[in-house]
Each structure stands twice: as C-alpha cells, then as structure tokens.
Design a protein around this motif. Structure first.
Motif, PDB file in Angstrom:
ATOM      1  N   ARG A 179      43.794  39.480  35.584  1.00  9.95           N
ATOM      2  CA  ARG A 179      44.724  38.791  34.659  1.00  9.95           C
ATOM      3  C   ARG A 179      44.415  37.298  34.628  1.00  9.95           C
ATOM      4  O   ARG A 179      44.510  36.647  33.576  1.00  9.95           O
ATOM      5  N   LEU A 180      44.023  36.718  35.749  1.00  6.84           N
ATOM      6  CA  LEU A 180      43.751  35.272  35.809  1.00  6.84           C
ATOM      7  C   LEU A 180      42.421  34.906  35.159  1.00  6.84           C
ATOM      8  O   LEU A 180      42.180  33.745  34.824  1.00  6.84           O
ATOM      9  N   LEU A 181      41.534  35.921  34.990  1.00  6.21           N
ATOM     10  CA  LEU A 181      40.215  35.631  34.425  1.00  6.21           C
ATOM     11  C   LEU A 181      40.256  35.560  32.900  1.00  6.21           C
ATOM     12  O   LEU A 181      41.044  36.256  32.250  1.00  6.21           O
ATOM     13  N   LYS A 182      39.359  34.737  32.333  1.00  4.36           N
ATOM     14  CA  LYS A 182      39.147  34.745  30.880  1.00  4.36           C
ATOM     15  C   LYS A 182      38.434  36.056  30.526  1.00  4.36           C
ATOM     16  O   LYS A 182      37.874  36.710  31.418  1.00  4.36           O
ATOM     17  N   PRO A 183      38.389  36.444  29.267  1.00  2.61           N
ATOM     18  CA  PRO A 183      37.770  37.737  28.906  1.00  2.61           C
ATOM     19  C   PRO A 183      36.325  37.878  29.403  1.00  2.61           C
ATOM     20  O   PRO A 183      35.916  38.949  29.841  1.00  2.61           O
ATOM     21  N   HIS A 184      35.564  36.768  29.405  1.00  5.11           N
ATOM     22  CA  HIS A 184      34.156  36.829  29.849  1.00  5.11           C
ATOM     23  C   HIS A 184      34.044  36.552  31.358  1.00  5.11           C
ATOM     24  O   HIS A 184      32.953  36.413  31.895  1.00  5.11           O
ATOM     25  N   GLY A 185      35.188  36.420  32.049  1.00  8.92           N
ATOM     26  CA  GLY A 185      35.190  35.994  33.458  1.00  8.92           C
ATOM     27  C   GLY A 185      34.602  37.015  34.419  1.00  8.92           C
ATOM     28  O   GLY A 185      34.458  38.209  34.094  1.00  8.92           O
ATOM     29  N   VAL A 186      34.270  36.530  35.631  1.00  9.58           N
ATOM     30  CA  VAL A 186      33.661  37.379  36.668  1.00  9.58           C
ATOM     31  C   VAL A 186      34.386  37.188  37.993  1.00  9.58           C
ATOM     32  O   VAL A 186      34.652  36.052  38.404  1.00  9.58           O
ATOM     33  N   LEU A 187      34.709  38.305  38.636  1.00 10.21           N
ATOM     34  CA  LEU A 187      35.229  38.307  40.009  1.00 10.21           C
ATOM     35  C   LEU A 187      34.091  38.721  40.927  1.00 10.21           C
ATOM     36  O   LEU A 187      33.353  39.659  40.616  1.00 10.21           O
ATOM     37  N   ALA A 188      33.920  38.020  42.047  1.00  5.99           N
ATOM     38  CA  ALA A 188      32.964  38.473  43.070  1.00  5.99           C
ATOM     39  C   ALA A 188      33.628  38.324  44.428  1.00  5.99           C
ATOM     40  O   ALA A 188      34.449  37.425  44.645  1.00  5.99           O
ATOM     41  N   LEU A 189      33.257  39.209  45.358  1.00  6.05           N
ATOM     42  CA  LEU A 189      33.927  39.230  46.660  1.00  6.05           C
ATOM     43  C   LEU A 189      32.991  39.750  47.733  1.00  6.05           C
ATOM     44  O   LEU A 189      32.021  40.459  47.438  1.00  6.05           O
ATOM     45  N   GLN A 190      33.289  39.405  48.972  1.00  7.60           N
ATOM     46  CA  GLN A 190      32.583  40.041  50.069  1.00  7.60           C
ATOM     47  C   GLN A 190      33.237  41.408  50.207  1.00  7.60           C
ATOM     48  O   GLN A 190      34.462  41.519  50.327  1.00  7.60           O
ATOM     49  N   SER A 191      32.420  42.469  50.191  1.00  9.40           N
ATOM     50  CA  SER A 191      32.981  43.833  50.135  1.00  9.40           C
ATOM     51  C   SER A 191      32.560  44.668  51.349  1.00  9.40           C
ATOM     52  O   SER A 191      32.370  45.879  51.250  1.00  9.40           O
ATOM     53  N   GLU A 192      32.393  44.020  52.474  1.00 10.05           N
ATOM     54  CA  GLU A 192      32.177  44.670  53.768  1.00 10.05           C
ATOM     55  C   GLU A 192      30.813  45.368  53.855  1.00 10.05           C
ATOM     56  O   GLU A 192      29.989  45.268  52.943  1.00 10.05           O
ATOM     57  N   SER A 193      30.617  46.055  54.970  1.00  6.13           N
ATOM     58  CA  SER A 193      29.324  46.700  55.219  1.00  6.13           C
ATOM     59  C   SER A 193      29.427  48.201  54.935  1.00  6.13           C
ATOM     60  O   SER A 193      30.285  48.882  55.515  1.00  6.13           O
ATOM     61  N   PRO A 194      28.545  48.749  54.101  1.00  5.13           N
ATOM     62  CA  PRO A 194      28.551  50.199  53.871  1.00  5.13           C
ATOM     63  C   PRO A 194      28.096  50.978  55.104  1.00  5.13           C
ATOM     64  O   PRO A 194      28.277  52.194  55.179  1.00  5.13           O
ATOM     65  N   VAL A 195      27.556  50.253  56.083  1.00  3.42           N
ATOM     66  CA  VAL A 195      27.125  50.926  57.323  1.00  3.42           C
ATOM     67  C   VAL A 195      28.266  50.972  58.330  1.00  3.42           C
ATOM     68  O   VAL A 195      28.625  52.010  58.870  1.00  3.42           O
ATOM     69  N   MET A 196      28.888  49.802  58.567  1.00  3.36           N
ATOM     70  CA  MET A 196      29.927  49.730  59.606  1.00  3.36           C
ATOM     71  C   MET A 196      31.281  50.198  59.087  1.00  3.36           C
ATOM     72  O   MET A 196      32.108  50.673  59.838  1.00  3.36           O
ATOM     73  N   MET A 197      31.511  50.027  57.770  1.00  2.00           N
ATOM     74  CA  MET A 197      32.840  50.388  57.232  1.00  2.00           C
ATOM     75  C   MET A 197      32.666  51.205  55.957  1.00  2.00           C
ATOM     76  O   MET A 197      33.073  50.781  54.882  1.00  2.00           O
ATOM     77  N   PRO A 198      32.023  52.396  56.042  1.00  5.05           N
ATOM     78  CA  PRO A 198      31.772  53.183  54.825  1.00  5.05           C
ATOM     79  C   PRO A 198      33.050  53.498  54.052  1.00  5.05           C
ATOM     80  O   PRO A 198      33.093  53.385  52.829  1.00  5.05           O
ATOM     81  N   LYS A 199      34.119  53.767  54.797  1.00  6.70           N
ATOM     82  CA  LYS A 199      35.401  54.078  54.134  1.00  6.70           C
ATOM     83  C   LYS A 199      35.954  52.834  53.452  1.00  6.70           C
ATOM     84  O   LYS A 199      36.338  52.863  52.289  1.00  6.70           O
ATOM     85  N   GLY A 200      35.912  51.729  54.173  1.00  5.66           N
ATOM     86  CA  GLY A 200      36.427  50.476  53.609  1.00  5.66           C
ATOM     87  C   GLY A 200      35.617  50.042  52.407  1.00  5.66           C
ATOM     88  O   GLY A 200      36.170  49.697  51.358  1.00  5.66           O
ATOM     89  N   PHE A 201      34.293  50.153  52.522  1.00  6.48           N
ATOM     90  CA  PHE A 201      33.414  49.778  51.398  1.00  6.48           C
ATOM     91  C   PHE A 201      33.707  50.659  50.182  1.00  6.48           C
ATOM     92  O   PHE A 201      33.926  50.166  49.068  1.00  6.48           O
ATOM     93  N   ALA A 202      33.786  51.966  50.394  1.00  4.25           N
ATOM     94  CA  ALA A 202      34.005  52.895  49.265  1.00  4.25           C
ATOM     95  C   ALA A 202      35.382  52.675  48.647  1.00  4.25           C
ATOM     96  O   ALA A 202      35.541  52.690  47.419  1.00  4.25           O
ATOM     97  N   SER A 203      36.355  52.371  49.492  1.00  7.70           N
ATOM     98  CA  SER A 203      37.715  52.154  48.983  1.00  7.70           C
ATOM     99  C   SER A 203      37.763  50.906  48.107  1.00  7.70           C
ATOM    100  O   SER A 203      38.390  50.877  47.049  1.00  7.70           O
ATOM    101  N   ILE A 204      37.065  49.848  48.546  1.00  9.23           N
ATOM    102  CA  ILE A 204      36.999  48.620  47.732  1.00  9.23           C
ATOM    103  C   ILE A 204      36.367  48.941  46.378  1.00  9.23           C
ATOM    104  O   ILE A 204      36.871  48.531  45.326  1.00  9.23           O
TER     105      ILE A 204
END
Ligand code: SAM
Length: 299
Positions: A179-204
C-alpha cells in the motif's frame, strides 16, 4: 587463551568466532546487543546472540540487499528502510544521486548509537547525509499509519523472525508495504536461508506471493551467517529485476566489493532444491523444524 563467542542453532550446530575483546554489551528494551572484536571478521555485531554483520564481510549482505534492486527499479527517489540500525543499507542506498530521501525506521535506538560509536564505518557517511531521516520506532506500527503510494523502494533489513522482528514477516505487513509503494515500486527484504530455515524461507515466499504479483528470490553468500547461502527477495506489482539500468550499474560497481552485472544475473538463478521449496505446500513444511534456536512460527 582467547575467548569464543558462540551463536547456537539448537544443539546440533554452533558458529563460534574467536574473540579478542568484548567491546560492548547491553540489554536494550528489545534485545541483547553485543559488539565483539573477532580474529576472523574484525568487529562484529550480534543481537540476541545472533551474528548480524561485521566490518570485514558486511559488504556481501548490504550490497546484495541494495544493488540488485536499485540498479533495476524504475524509480529510486523515495526510499524506506525498516530495520538497518547498523547503517550499512542506508550507506549503500545513499551512494545513488537519484535518491532524494531515505527514511530509516529502526525500533532500537541503542543499536544505532552503539553502531555509530563502535562500528562507524558500516554506516559511514550515511549518518551525516542530509537525505537520511532516522525514525526510532516500530516498523510494524509505522507502516500502518503512513499514507499510501509514497515510496519507490522499501527495504526490509531486519533481524530474524524472532523478538521485535516477528511482525515484519507476515502477509498483513507485506500488504501494508504494498500500500505504501507507488504502482511501479519495489519491496526487497532479507528472506532468511533456504538451508537453515527452509520452512521460514518458504513461508516468506508464500506470504509475499499472496500479496505481490511478481516475487523473485535471489541468493548469495554472507560469510558470518553460518549457512553457506542466504536469500533476499524482490517483490513488486509491475517491475522486474531482469533489466538493469546501465548508468546506475556503471556508477555503482567500481565502489562495490561484491556486486556487478554478472553477479546480478547469477543471484536470481534459483537452485533446484529451492524450486522444490517454492512449490511446496506450506502445511507440509510445518512438520519440518527450522534450525533457528528461537525462531517463532511465521504467521
Ligand atoms: N541482518 C543485517 C546484516 O546482516 O547486516 C543487520 C540487520 S539490522 C542490525 C536489524 C535491525 O532490525 C536491528 O537493528 C533491529 O533492532 C531492527 N528491527 C527488528 N525488529 C524491528 C521492527 N519491528 N521495526 C524496526 N526495526 C526492527
């Protein structure tokens, strides 16, 4: 005999760094803050016993969170950073002259003050840059009260989904970011490790896909994270990361120690086992436990 600072994942994995000096220790309102001088990576920051970043290898993480996004996004003038109290992400964002202002929303002022005093080069000149607007508040509350459609870029530079960071990893929060982004806006985030946190990564990934039409995880090493591979994720309504802006790339790469055009392309290559995680049903992953000692289930 010098001391060790161990980061513990359950009982079956430890990351220990030989410590020459314990520079800072505090229990803030939100977390335990430690700054230690290590043989391996120089001065390092740990929050709630988890290594965050260090002088010698911080560029892997900060360049990876920032440049794949700012070198490909349609517009980069108005930037929101949530978390990022060490200043590294702000420093990299403010290297672009096109960036008009950066609002940094960090919940813990003690992290900012400790890093400014004991790890000043991570934030570098960002702390004196007139374009930086530092707010000490909870990012979850901030996004709820902010007006719509004002940001070109939102970067989530948070701790893991434990402690104060939990609220930054759910569908509702991602919807507020959209909602805070403009239509062309981009969100980026650190999304954890698919090795150490496969569940957390997939959930994100599942939560982002429920909110954003376009979601692109990307991957790379962060030496102080003992996982071999880390992930970040690019999410948008329209934009994609695949076409880079040559002028921005040519400007930024000479000052980078990790990022360049070839690295940009390679980061977005999805390994086969990760494709399996992306197509997994979140419920079947529920049975897996992640290796984070204190990871709260992602909502
Ligand atoms: N992971 C980064 C790295 O590797 O360089 C460092 C991240 S930075 C230190 C993470 C920051 O997120 C911390 O300073 C923490 O206080 C902040 N944080 C956690 N939860 C938050 C929230 N709800 N709102 C704003 N900041 C938050």
């Amino acid at each position: 005999m010098s001391e060790w600072f161990d980061e513990v994942y359950q009982d079956n994995l430890r990351l220990g760094l030989r410590v020459l000096k314990h520079v800072y220790h505090s229990q803030s309102k939100f977390q335990t803050i430690d700054i230690v001088d290590t043989e391996m990576y120089g001065r390092a920051l740990a929050l709630d016993g988890c290594f965050m970043t260090s002088d010698k290898e911080e560029f892997f993480y900060h360049e990876s969170l920032v440049h794949p996004v700012l070198c490909s996004a349609p517009c980069i003038e108005k930037v929101l950073i949530i978390g990022g109290g060490d200043g590294g992400t702000s420093r990299e964002v403010l290297r672009y002259a096109e960036v008009q202002n950066v609002r940094l929303v960090e919940i813990d002022g003690e992290v900012v003050e400790a890093c400014k005093e004991h790890m000043p080069h991570i934030g570098g000149s960002a702390w004196q840059d007139p374009r930086l607007d530092l707010r000490i508040e909870d990012g979850v509350a901030y996004v709820k009260q902010e007006q719509s459609g004002i940001y070109d870029i939102i970067l989530l530079d948070s701790t893991d989904p434990i402690g104060p960071g939990v609220g930054l990893f759910n569908r509702e929060f991602y919807a507020e970011c959209k909602r805070l982004l403009k239509p062309h806006g981009v969100l980026a985030l650190q999304s954890e490790s698919p090795v150490m946190m496969p569940k957390g990564f997939a959930s994100i990934q599942h939560n982002l896909r429920a909110v954003f039409p376009k979601v692109f995880p990307y991957f790379g090493p962060v030496p102080i994270y003992n996982t071999g591979i880390w992930s970040w994720t690019y999410a948008s309504a329209e934009a994609t990361p695949h076409e880079t802006n040559a002028a921005r790339v040519n400007m930024i790469v000479p000052g980078c120690r990790y990022y360049n055009e070839a690295v940009h392309r390679g980061m977005f290559a999805v390994p086969n086992y990760v494709k399996g995680l992306l197509h997994s049903d979140p419920l079947t992953l529920e049975k897996q436990t992640d290796n984070k000692v204190k990871a709260a289930p992602l909502a």
